[in-house]
Design a protein around this motif. Structure first.
Motif, PDB file in Angstrom:
ATOM      1  N   GLN A  58       0.803  -1.216   0.000  1.00  0.00           N
ATOM      2  CA  GLN A  58       0.000   0.000   0.000  1.00  0.00           C
ATOM      3  C   GLN A  58       0.844   1.278   0.000  1.00  0.00           C
ATOM      4  O   GLN A  58       0.347   2.330  -0.369  1.00  0.00           O
ATOM      5  CB  GLN A  58      -0.922   0.025   1.219  1.00  0.00           C
ATOM      6  N   ALA A  59       2.083   1.189   0.414  1.00  0.00           N
ATOM      7  CA  ALA A  59       2.935   2.376   0.553  1.00  0.00           C
ATOM      8  C   ALA A  59       3.469   2.861  -0.793  1.00  0.00           C
ATOM      9  O   ALA A  59       3.856   2.064  -1.639  1.00  0.00           O
ATOM     10  CB  ALA A  59       4.095   2.072   1.493  1.00  0.00           C
ATOM     11  N   ASP A  60       3.505   4.178  -0.958  1.00  0.00           N
ATOM     12  CA  ASP A  60       4.116   4.781  -2.138  1.00  0.00           C
ATOM     13  C   ASP A  60       5.601   5.038  -1.900  1.00  0.00           C
ATOM     14  O   ASP A  60       6.392   5.061  -2.835  1.00  0.00           O
ATOM     15  CB  ASP A  60       3.429   6.112  -2.474  1.00  0.00           C
ATOM     16  N   MET A  61       5.959   5.239  -0.631  1.00  0.00           N
ATOM     17  CA  MET A  61       7.349   5.478  -0.251  1.00  0.00           C
ATOM     18  C   MET A  61       7.585   4.808   1.093  1.00  0.00           C
ATOM     19  O   MET A  61       6.733   4.873   1.977  1.00  0.00           O
ATOM     20  CB  MET A  61       7.619   6.981  -0.126  1.00  0.00           C
ATOM     21  N   VAL A  62       8.742   4.147   1.231  1.00  0.00           N
ATOM     22  CA  VAL A  62       9.090   3.463   2.475  1.00  0.00           C
ATOM     23  C   VAL A  62      10.416   4.021   2.971  1.00  0.00           C
ATOM     24  O   VAL A  62      11.395   4.087   2.229  1.00  0.00           O
ATOM     25  CB  VAL A  62       9.203   1.928   2.264  1.00  0.00           C
ATOM     26  N   LEU A  63      10.434   4.437   4.241  1.00  0.00           N
ATOM     27  CA  LEU A  63      11.646   4.898   4.902  1.00  0.00           C
ATOM     28  C   LEU A  63      11.972   3.871   5.977  1.00  0.00           C
ATOM     29  O   LEU A  63      11.099   3.488   6.756  1.00  0.00           O
ATOM     30  CB  LEU A  63      11.429   6.263   5.557  1.00  0.00           C
ATOM     31  N   GLY A  64      13.227   3.415   6.003  1.00  0.00           N
ATOM     32  CA  GLY A  64      13.586   2.380   6.969  1.00  0.00           C
ATOM     33  C   GLY A  64      14.963   2.587   7.567  1.00  0.00           C
ATOM     34  O   GLY A  64      15.710   3.471   7.149  1.00  0.00           O
ATOM     35  N   PRO A  65      15.317   1.745   8.532  1.00  0.00           N
ATOM     36  CA  PRO A  65      16.575   1.887   9.250  1.00  0.00           C
ATOM     37  C   PRO A  65      17.794   1.342   8.506  1.00  0.00           C
ATOM     38  O   PRO A  65      18.922   1.494   8.972  1.00  0.00           O
ATOM     39  CB  PRO A  65      16.334   1.095  10.543  1.00  0.00           C
ATOM     40  N   TRP A  66      17.588   0.709   7.344  1.00  0.00           N
ATOM     41  CA  TRP A  66      18.687   0.078   6.630  1.00  0.00           C
ATOM     42  C   TRP A  66      19.229   0.988   5.539  1.00  0.00           C
ATOM     43  O   TRP A  66      18.476   1.736   4.902  1.00  0.00           O
ATOM     44  CB  TRP A  66      18.211  -1.233   5.995  1.00  0.00           C
ATOM     45  N   GLU A  67      20.524   0.891   5.277  1.00  0.00           N
ATOM     46  CA  GLU A  67      21.133   1.687   4.202  1.00  0.00           C
ATOM     47  C   GLU A  67      20.571   1.281   2.838  1.00  0.00           C
ATOM     48  O   GLU A  67      20.376   2.108   1.962  1.00  0.00           O
ATOM     49  CB  GLU A  67      22.655   1.519   4.236  1.00  0.00           C
ATOM     50  N   SER A  68      20.307   0.008   2.666  1.00  0.00           N
ATOM     51  CA  SER A  68      19.628  -0.475   1.467  1.00  0.00           C
ATOM     52  C   SER A  68      18.585  -1.489   1.939  1.00  0.00           C
ATOM     53  O   SER A  68      18.741  -2.092   2.994  1.00  0.00           O
ATOM     54  CB  SER A  68      20.612  -1.100   0.479  1.00  0.00           C
ATOM     55  N   PRO A  69      17.510  -1.667   1.181  1.00  0.00           N
ATOM     56  CA  PRO A  69      16.436  -2.545   1.657  1.00  0.00           C
ATOM     57  C   PRO A  69      16.890  -3.991   1.786  1.00  0.00           C
ATOM     58  O   PRO A  69      17.600  -4.498   0.924  1.00  0.00           O
ATOM     59  CB  PRO A  69      15.354  -2.398   0.588  1.00  0.00           C
ATOM     60  N   PRO A  70      16.487  -4.673   2.871  1.00  0.00           N
ATOM     61  CA  PRO A  70      16.836  -6.080   3.017  1.00  0.00           C
ATOM     62  C   PRO A  70      16.098  -6.925   1.987  1.00  0.00           C
ATOM     63  O   PRO A  70      15.086  -6.501   1.427  1.00  0.00           O
ATOM     64  CB  PRO A  70      16.390  -6.415   4.444  1.00  0.00           C
ATOM     65  N   ALA A  71      16.582  -8.118   1.762  1.00  0.00           N
ATOM     66  CA  ALA A  71      16.026  -8.999   0.728  1.00  0.00           C
ATOM     67  C   ALA A  71      14.537  -9.274   0.922  1.00  0.00           C
ATOM     68  O   ALA A  71      13.794  -9.361  -0.039  1.00  0.00           O
ATOM     69  CB  ALA A  71      16.797 -10.315   0.696  1.00  0.00           C
ATOM     70  N   GLY A  72      14.072  -9.376   2.149  1.00  0.00           N
ATOM     71  CA  GLY A  72      12.672  -9.694   2.407  1.00  0.00           C
ATOM     72  C   GLY A  72      11.718  -8.520   2.302  1.00  0.00           C
ATOM     73  O   GLY A  72      10.513  -8.677   2.414  1.00  0.00           O
ATOM     74  N   LEU A  73      12.245  -7.331   2.095  1.00  0.00           N
ATOM     75  CA  LEU A  73      11.408  -6.135   2.009  1.00  0.00           C
ATOM     76  C   LEU A  73      10.923  -5.987   0.568  1.00  0.00           C
ATOM     77  O   LEU A  73      11.636  -5.493  -0.296  1.00  0.00           O
ATOM     78  CB  LEU A  73      12.193  -4.895   2.436  1.00  0.00           C
ATOM     79  N   ILE A  74       9.714  -6.438   0.315  1.00  0.00           N
ATOM     80  CA  ILE A  74       9.168  -6.411  -1.038  1.00  0.00           C
ATOM     81  C   ILE A  74       8.176  -5.260  -1.130  1.00  0.00           C
ATOM     82  O   ILE A  74       7.120  -5.271  -0.478  1.00  0.00           O
ATOM     83  CB  ILE A  74       8.491  -7.756  -1.378  1.00  0.00           C
ATOM     84  N   LEU A  75       8.527  -4.262  -1.919  1.00  0.00           N
ATOM     85  CA  LEU A  75       7.720  -3.052  -2.042  1.00  0.00           C
ATOM     86  C   LEU A  75       6.642  -3.213  -3.100  1.00  0.00           C
ATOM     87  O   LEU A  75       6.756  -4.031  -4.012  1.00  0.00           O
ATOM     88  CB  LEU A  75       8.615  -1.868  -2.412  1.00  0.00           C
ATOM     89  N   GLY A  76       5.619  -2.384  -2.974  1.00  0.00           N
ATOM     90  CA  GLY A  76       4.571  -2.351  -3.981  1.00  0.00           C
ATOM     91  C   GLY A  76       5.081  -1.741  -5.263  1.00  0.00           C
ATOM     92  O   GLY A  76       6.135  -1.088  -5.305  1.00  0.00           O
ATOM     93  N   ARG A  77       4.339  -1.921  -6.317  1.00  0.00           N
ATOM     94  CA  ARG A  77       4.723  -1.415  -7.636  1.00  0.00           C
ATOM     95  C   ARG A  77       4.883   0.107  -7.604  1.00  0.00           C
ATOM     96  O   ARG A  77       4.006   0.828  -7.160  1.00  0.00           O
ATOM     97  CB  ARG A  77       3.636  -1.801  -8.621  1.00  0.00           C
ATOM     98  N   GLY A  78       6.037   0.566  -8.052  1.00  0.00           N
ATOM     99  CA  GLY A  78       6.306   1.996  -8.123  1.00  0.00           C
ATOM    100  C   GLY A  78       6.776   2.621  -6.821  1.00  0.00           C
ATOM    101  O   GLY A  78       7.118   3.797  -6.790  1.00  0.00           O
ATOM    102  N   ALA A  79       6.794   1.870  -5.734  1.00  0.00           N
ATOM    103  CA  ALA A  79       7.221   2.415  -4.445  1.00  0.00           C
ATOM    104  C   ALA A  79       8.739   2.500  -4.393  1.00  0.00           C
ATOM    105  O   ALA A  79       9.443   1.713  -5.022  1.00  0.00           O
ATOM    106  CB  ALA A  79       6.710   1.547  -3.300  1.00  0.00           C
ATOM    107  N   GLY A  80       9.238   3.458  -3.638  1.00  0.00           N
ATOM    108  CA  GLY A  80      10.672   3.615  -3.463  1.00  0.00           C
ATOM    109  C   GLY A  80      11.066   3.424  -2.012  1.00  0.00           C
ATOM    110  O   GLY A  80      10.272   3.686  -1.111  1.00  0.00           O
ATOM    111  N   TYR A  81      12.268   2.948  -1.782  1.00  0.00           N
ATOM    112  CA  TYR A  81      12.804   2.780  -0.438  1.00  0.00           C
ATOM    113  C   TYR A  81      13.932   3.782  -0.229  1.00  0.00           C
ATOM    114  O   TYR A  81      14.765   3.988  -1.116  1.00  0.00           O
ATOM    115  CB  TYR A  81      13.363   1.372  -0.215  1.00  0.00           C
ATOM    116  N   PHE A  82      13.952   4.387   0.964  1.00  0.00           N
ATOM    117  CA  PHE A  82      14.990   5.338   1.327  1.00  0.00           C
ATOM    118  C   PHE A  82      15.372   5.145   2.777  1.00  0.00           C
ATOM    119  O   PHE A  82      14.501   4.919   3.616  1.00  0.00           O
ATOM    120  CB  PHE A  82      14.501   6.783   1.126  1.00  0.00           C
TER     121      PHE A  82
END
Length: 95
Positions: A58-82
């Motif tokens: 459901q998220a359009d943007m995900v902010l997390g504690p990791w420098e790069s997203p971990p392997a299990g973090l599967i984002l929705g279509r078009g979402a970005g991780y920062f």
């Protein structure tokens, strides 16, 4: 997927033509679901661990504690991780 430039991603307009876009911010693990249909939904992962896949989809943007997203973090279509550490720089880039 590599993180995009956070300042550019945050500065991009939400995916809507609304003159007054609504942004919903969900703080995980306190919030288990977004409340409604906002123009832009931001998921802030405050602790290590992975949110429910539905919340990530459901998220359009995900902010997390990791420098790069971990392997299990599967984002929705078009979402970005920062990484959360880039949040201040992203907000400073908005004019």
């Amino acid at each position: 997927e590599q993180p995009r430039d956070a300042a550019a991603a945050v500065a991009e307009p939400p995916p809507t033509d609304s003159p007054h876009p609504e942004v919903e911010i969900a703080l995980w693990p306190r919030v288990k679901a977004f409340r409604g249909r906002a123009d832009c939904r931001v998921l802030l992962i405050a602790e290590a661990g992975l949110p429910h896949p539905r919340l990530l989809r459901q998220a359009d943007m995900v902010l997390g504690p990791w420098e790069s997203p971990p392997a299990g973090l599967i984002l929705g279509r078009g979402a970005g991780y920062f990484p959360v550490a880039q949040l201040e720089a992203a907000l400073a880039g908005i004019q």
